[in-house]
Design an enzyme around this catalytic site. Structure first.
Site, mmCIF file in Angstrom:
data_model
loop_
_atom_site.group_PDB
_atom_site.id
_atom_site.type_symbol
_atom_site.label_atom_id
_atom_site.label_comp_id
_atom_site.label_asym_id
_atom_site.label_seq_id
_atom_site.Cartn_x
_atom_site.Cartn_y
_atom_site.Cartn_z
ATOM 1 N N LYS A 29 42.566 37.559 34.666
ATOM 2 C CA LYS A 29 42.306 36.261 35.304
ATOM 3 C C LYS A 29 43.514 35.677 36.048
ATOM 4 O O LYS A 29 43.341 34.970 37.034
ATOM 5 C CB LYS A 29 41.853 35.238 34.249
ATOM 6 C CG LYS A 29 40.425 35.407 33.805
ATOM 7 C CD LYS A 29 40.021 34.253 32.912
ATOM 8 C CE LYS A 29 38.646 34.493 32.343
ATOM 9 N NZ LYS A 29 38.123 33.341 31.608
ATOM 10 N N ASP A 38 35.099 28.526 35.091
ATOM 11 C CA ASP A 38 35.200 28.091 33.682
ATOM 12 C C ASP A 38 35.393 26.575 33.651
ATOM 13 O O ASP A 38 34.757 25.859 32.864
ATOM 14 C CB ASP A 38 36.404 28.742 32.991
ATOM 15 C CG ASP A 38 36.220 30.232 32.787
ATOM 16 O OD1 ASP A 38 35.070 30.675 32.603
ATOM 17 O OD2 ASP A 38 37.231 30.956 32.807
#
Ligand code: ATR
Length: 272
Positions: free
Chosen positions: A65, A100
């Site tokens: 990420k 997210d």
């Protein structure tokens, strides 16, 4: 056929195929969603390969990420957080997003939780906590961070102009808090909570990011205290829904995705 997928390592237990394929079925899209386990030193080739092959979009998970920022044009929120979980190959270079953070926001709003001016207590200071805290700051919330390793919590709090407290002080502080969010992995396939039951009360909303089991010890303790609860499937659902919308430009069929996700978690759960 449009091809989407997730890159990570390990990634085999990802719930994203279930989530996205439920949406493709509902919207009658000729699309598929695959899992790609990428060797940890082949990230750049994986991104370039995906682009060359005409893959439309990728989700990104552990451990890529942060590193993936080097290979995409991250939007402002993802840049601030320092992590990307969604790549859209419709642009060149590909665009990186952090859904997210957006997922946490939509999970709260779906449950009629106000964010601006509310007092949030975030447990944790890892990647998930960073995404949540940056979103909360953007929405003008007041944030307190409690992390097991105080120094790490303090570092994040200083970046955000918020405050850090010791995990031991959570019970005292939470009495004056509106929303408590568990952004640690505590409770994942174990009967443990990151905070003592005394920290929970009926004026509180409690959101967990842990979704295995859906009823974590934290969520059970929170229910028993009379608090409002939002389990870990909600953030997961809304991050997936946002990725779907970025890639396909169709509205995500939330109800169908939610049902598919919850069924799958229940069916594959080992802790009941
Ligand atoms: P992620 O990217 O999923 O957030 P991470 O960056 O490894 O993962 O962060 C995990 C978070 O859970 C951290 O806040 C970690 O606390 P430390 O910074 O002290 O490591 C927290 N965490 C993990 N296990 C924990 C435990 N048993 N008790 C309390 N906090 C825990």
């Amino acid at each position: 056929m449009d091809i989407y997928g997730i890159i990570g390592n390990p990634v085999e237990h990802s719930l994203s195929p279930t989530l996205h394929e439920a949406a493709y079925d509902k919207r009658e899209l000729d699309a598929t969603y695959a899992i790609f386990e990428v060797n940890t030193n082949r990230l750049e080739s994986a991104i370039q390969g995906a682009e060359a092959l005409g893959i439309q979009g990728l989700n990104v998970t552990i451990p890529f990420k942060e590193d993936v920022l080097k290979y995409v044009q991250a939007d402002q929120l993802a840049e601030q957080i320092g992590a990307v979980n969604t790549i859209d190959f419709a642009t060149s270079p590909p665009t990186g997003y952090n859904t997210d953070a957006i997922g946490a926001k939509h999970a709260l709003y779906y449950h009629d939780v106000e964010i601006p001016s509310q007092q949030f207590l975030v447990i944790g200071a890892g990647g998930a906590a960073r995404a949540i805290c940056y979103m909360l700051e953007r929405e003008d919330a007041s944030i307190t961070i409690a992390n097991r390793t105080f120094k790490r919590g303090k570092r994040l709090a200083d970046e955000l102009n918020s405050r850090a407290i010791k995990l031991e002080d959570v019970t005292e502080i939470s009495q004056n808090v509106d929303i408590l969010i568990n952004a640690t992995s505590v409770g994942m396939e174990e009967n443990k909570s990151p905070v003592p039951p005394e920290a929970l009360h009926s004026e509180l909303t409690v959101m967990d990011i842990v979704y295995r089991p859906l009823k974590t010890k934290l969520i059970e303790d929170a229910n028993a205290s009379g608090a409002k609860t939002i389990d870990g499937a909600w953030m997961l659902l809304y991050q997936g829904a946002k990725s779907f919308e970025i890639w396909t430009e169709y509205e995500a069929p939330i109800d169908v995705m939610n049902a598919a996700l919850r069924n799958y978690i229940e069916e594959t759960s080992t802790t009941g």
